[in-house]
Design an enzyme around this catalytic site. Structure first.
Site, short mmCIF file in Angstrom:
data_model
loop_
_atom_site.label_atom_id
_atom_site.label_comp_id
_atom_site.label_asym_id
_atom_site.label_seq_id
_atom_site.Cartn_x
_atom_site.Cartn_y
_atom_site.Cartn_z
N HIS A 103 0.85 -1.34 0.67
CA HIS A 103 0.10 -0.35 -0.19
C HIS A 103 0.70 1.46 -0.51
O HIS A 103 0.40 2.39 -0.33
CB HIS A 103 -1.44 -0.35 0.87
CG HIS A 103 -0.61 0.38 2.64
ND1 HIS A 103 -0.46 -0.85 3.44
CD2 HIS A 103 -0.38 1.46 3.47
CE1 HIS A 103 0.10 -0.32 4.53
NE2 HIS A 103 0.64 1.27 4.33
N ASP A 239 1.76 -7.29 2.29
CA ASP A 239 1.46 -6.37 2.15
C ASP A 239 2.88 -5.91 1.87
O ASP A 239 3.83 -4.92 2.82
CB ASP A 239 0.79 -5.35 3.18
CG ASP A 239 0.25 -3.92 2.83
OD1 ASP A 239 1.37 -3.95 1.98
OD2 ASP A 239 -0.38 -3.22 3.37
N SER A 671 3.82 2.43 8.33
CA SER A 671 4.04 1.07 7.22
C SER A 671 5.52 1.20 6.41
O SER A 671 5.92 2.16 6.27
CB SER A 671 2.95 1.72 6.66
OG SER A 671 1.23 1.58 6.96
N1 GLU Z 1 -4.75 0.20 6.84
C1 GLU Z 1 -3.87 0.46 6.44
C2 GLU Z 1 -3.46 -0.60 4.93
O1 GLU Z 1 -3.91 -1.89 4.99
C3 GLU Z 1 -1.83 0.97 6.62
C4 GLU Z 1 -2.28 1.21 8.23
C5 GLU Z 1 -2.24 2.95 8.05
O2 GLU Z 1 -2.08 4.02 6.96
O3 GLU Z 1 -1.63 3.43 9.22
O4 GLU Z 1 -4.23 0.58 4.15
#
Ligand code: GLU
Length: 738
Positions: A103, A239, A671
């Site tokens: 991501h 991821d 991340s």
């Molecule tokens: N929830 C996000 C995702 O997996 C990552 C965590 C964040 O942006 O802090 O896309």
């Protein structure tokens, strides 16, 4: 009249930065002294004094010098910040290979995708260096050093100064320090505030600007589970994606050039195949973006009732509209994948956060801490004198700014910052030309230089732009703005709608998308070939955008006085708390600077009678398969590997672990951060937080808060067995002592 406003808008960038700073409470703040054992995102240069004993007691086998050293290669040299404060990535080979989350690379993966080469759906693997793909604008920065410069920064600051005077003084000293720090080097530096501006650090960084895409799994692996699984455990996605840093032929950072060579770092992260068990020591080092662990109960209520509530309402509508079109066409799906995930990520976060605020009684807990504070203050007349009104002041500013906050959040969500509607942001591409024509540019630029810049930005923009989708979203957003924001804060374009379109928003939007030079590549090209100032003055998207900035500026002007009162009160409040708990160790709130969190691998009890294991397996991926839902498709090859149990050397017991949990204190920005074992070897990548503790950026919940990580062995298995990119495995430093 117009020119006065333009002058104001010229200062927009500075004000936006200020606003961001205010809204996100970027200045560091302190943690309440009821601090739990290993909670905290610690400043890396300070761990030697503050945390090493505890970390070693918990199992860490490294010395502080192995983590942060100014004389020898250390972990700080291999962990970088992407794009000046986006995600974290780390070097995993002697040839500049870096790894981060899928991501975090989705913009780049999408940038190179088309309906012919759909790397989002199929994944991308460069099988040779020649196939690695350049990413214009992508950067990674590593910390060279961090230095406490509080005395130098605050030396000339005194209590009688207004906030504006204080800030001007701090800016002046920062500029001098930065100049001295980078002189004669290719480094960059910033001065960052911590503890509400009570302390300052100089951070010197080396930034690399040629970062190429090397490998990414298909979304069905990297984003398996999609939005339904996002922010939740149990998780089953790998991821990750990989990039490579290139330098100029002399080994120093350089812009992209064909003759650039892979970066040869002095150190890289070793990877461990030994895995982890419950309660094993682990730590994460990275660049967490922002926490707000010291917000008052009124501040939390403001986040809940304005920022989150508006975001949920606005993005819910936008995401549905986007998805309709993405489902209809592969072209639109590819164009809008990254935008969609960007918006949906914090949409779901805000929903979860508001639920956690209620469920965990976050506001109530903060309130009782404030009651203790008030009692402490009233126990002594000197304290009463110094701090008697700080909480009242904070609360009254928050209540006075409600209407403004609401308007700002609508403007930012819809148009200016998060850009649910794209066109008004894109139209700002003509601002430099516009101001220059009016004689407001600080330096005259040749028109063809300005137009070339516009053309470049235009070609990026139109590549991922579907005017029909944007028009639908714009119609919905303009109507919602009219309904939910006080007329006092309507931008000038509403007068145009009223005067020229009988107040009919749809009619106006229709006209805008049919006529504007910014909604159509050929009209845009015609303009850049033969720019005419008068044409801009008549352009509905340009003038609409301009009027939004005027309104934004008008609100910020009103805001300024409140802002000053607020900053002063908060600084006093934090000082008071430090005085109230003199024996506590405080850590500053996250602000995209290099931090370390330590803790253990561990499971949790989510709610009554529901306990979660601390890892998931490939069998769980298979269980989740849903051929009717794109987010739960599984590639045939992965199913085959699962059937064959073709896992060696990445498993111990025929079970392929996929993701795992730790109690490490992390947030957005972490991340992609490396999850390290006691020896400092890579065992996973941090990528998410869990649903039960979505209020964690405000109050850490030791029993519930977990960071979700992908097991590095699953990542290697995907690279090796699924993608067949053996050459990448070979260049890594993999420790197979199990
Ligand atoms: N929830 C996000 C995702 O997996 C990552 C965590 C964040 O942006 O802090 O896309």
């Amino acid at each position: 009249m117009l020119s006065g406003n333009i002058k104001l808008i010229l200062h927009f960038c500075i004000l936006t930065a200020m606003r961001k700073w205010l809204i996100t409470y970027l200045i560091g703040v302190l943690l309440f002294p009821s601090i739990q054992a290993d909670e905290g995102m610690w400043l890396v240069p300070l761990i030697k004094d503050l945390n090493m004993d505890r970390m070693q007691e918990m199992g860490l086998e490294l010395e502080a010098e192995d983590i942060y050293s100014l004389d020898n290669p250390s972990l700080k040299d291999v962990i970088g910040s992407l794009d000046y404060g986006g995600c974290t990535a780390e070097i995993i080979s002697s040839e500049g290979l870096i790894i981060t989350n899928h991501h975090c690379g989705v913009d780049e993966i999408q940038f190179h995708s088309s309906t012919e080469h759909d790397y989002l759906t199929n994944g991308f693997w460069a099988m040779s260096r020649e196939e690695e793909l350049p990413n214009p604008g992508k950067t990674i920065s590593f910390v060279i050093r961090m230095e406490n410069v509080t005395e130098k920064i605050l030396g000339m600051v005194h209590l009688e100064m207004t906030e504006a005077e204080r800030e001007a003084e701090i800016d002046k000293s920062s500029e001098t320090l930065i100049g001295e720090a980078v002189e004669g080097t290719h480094y960059e530096a910033v001065v960052i505030p911590l503890y509400e501006g009570d302390e300052y650090y100089l951070v010197v960084m080396e930034t690399f600007k040629d970062v190429r895409l090397v490998g990414a799994p298909p979304e069905s692996i990297g984003r398996f589970g999609g939005d339904r699984d996002n922010w939740e455990w149990p998780r089953h996605n790998a991821d990750f994606c990989m990039m490579r840093i290139y330098t100029g032929p002399d080994g120093t950072p350089a812009e992209f050039a064909p003759e650039n060579i892979p970066y040869k770092p002095a150190q890289w992260l070793p990877i461990s195949l030994s895995g982890y068990e419950q309660d094993d020591f682990s730590m994460v080092i990275g660049f967490p973006g922002q926490t707000n662990r010291y917000a008052t109960s009124s501040g939390i209520r403001e986040i809940k009732e304005i920022e989150n509530r508006n975001r949920i309402k606005i993005r819910g509508e936008v995401l549905d509209l986007m998805m309709e079109d993405m489902k209809e066409s592969d072209r639109v799906r590819i164009q809008y994948t990254a935008k969609y995930s960007r918006l949906s990520n914090y949409y779901k976060y805000s929903i979860g956060q508001n639920l956690s605020f209620d469920k965990l009684d976050v506001i109530g807990k903060r309130k009782s801490q404030e009651d203790q504070f008030t009692q402490w203050v009233s126990g002594d007349s000197a304290r009463e004198e110094a701090y008697g009104d700080v909480l009242t002041e904070i609360n009254s500013v928050i209540s006075e700014r409600t209407m403004m906050e609401n308007a700002l959040s609508y403007l930012e969500e819809m148009f200016l910052l998060h850009k649910a509607v794209e066109i008004f942001d894109f139209a700002t591409v003509a601002f430099p030309f516009f101001f220059q024509e009016l004689g407001y540019a600080s330096e005259q630029q040749e028109i063809n230089v300005l137009m070339k810049r516009m053309e470049d930005r235009g070609s990026d923009f139109f590549r991922n732009y579907n005017p029909q989708t944007d028009q639908k979203i714009a119609s919905a957003m303009m109507q919602s703005y009219a309904l939910n924001v006080e007329p006092l804060y309507y931008p000038g374009l509403f007068s145009t709608i009223h005067g020229d379109f009988d107040g009919d928003i749809i009619k106006y939007i229709d006209h805008l998308y049919r006529k504007s030079i910014f909604t159509d590549p050929s009209r845009f090209e015609k303009f850049t070939k033969k720019p005419k100032f008068k044409k801009l003055l008549k352009d509905p998207a340009f003038m609409g955008s301009f009027s939004m900035y005027q309104t934004y500026r008008q609100i910020l002007d009103e805001y300024e006085e409140l802002d000053d009162r607020y900053i002063t009160a908060r600084r006093n409040y934090v000082n008071a708390l430090r005085e109230m708990y003199p024996d506590s160790v405080f850590y500053p709130d996250a602000n995209s600077s290099l931090r370390l969190s330590y803790g253990t691998v561990c499971d949790y009890q989510a709610r009554d009678a529901v306990s979660y294991e601390y890892y998931t397996t490939l069998a769980g991926v298979m269980e989740k398969e849903d051929t009717g839902n794109r987010d739960f498709h599984i590639p045939e090859k992965l199913k085959q590997l699962f059937e064959e149990k073709n896992y060696q050397p990445y498993v111990r017991d025929n079970t392929m672990r996929v993701c795992f949990l730790t109690n490490l204190d992390t947030t957005g920005g972490n991340s992609g951060s490396p999850v390290l074992n006691a020896k400092g070897e890579l065992i996973g990548l941090n990528f998410d937080g869990n649903w039960e503790s979505m209020s964690g950026d405000l109050i850490y919940e030791p029993e519930l808060q977990r960071s979700i990580c992908v097991d590095i062995r699953y990542v290697l298995f995907i690279i090796d067995k699924f993608a067949g990119a053996h050459h990448l495995i070979q260049e890594m430093d993999i420790n197979d002592q199990r």
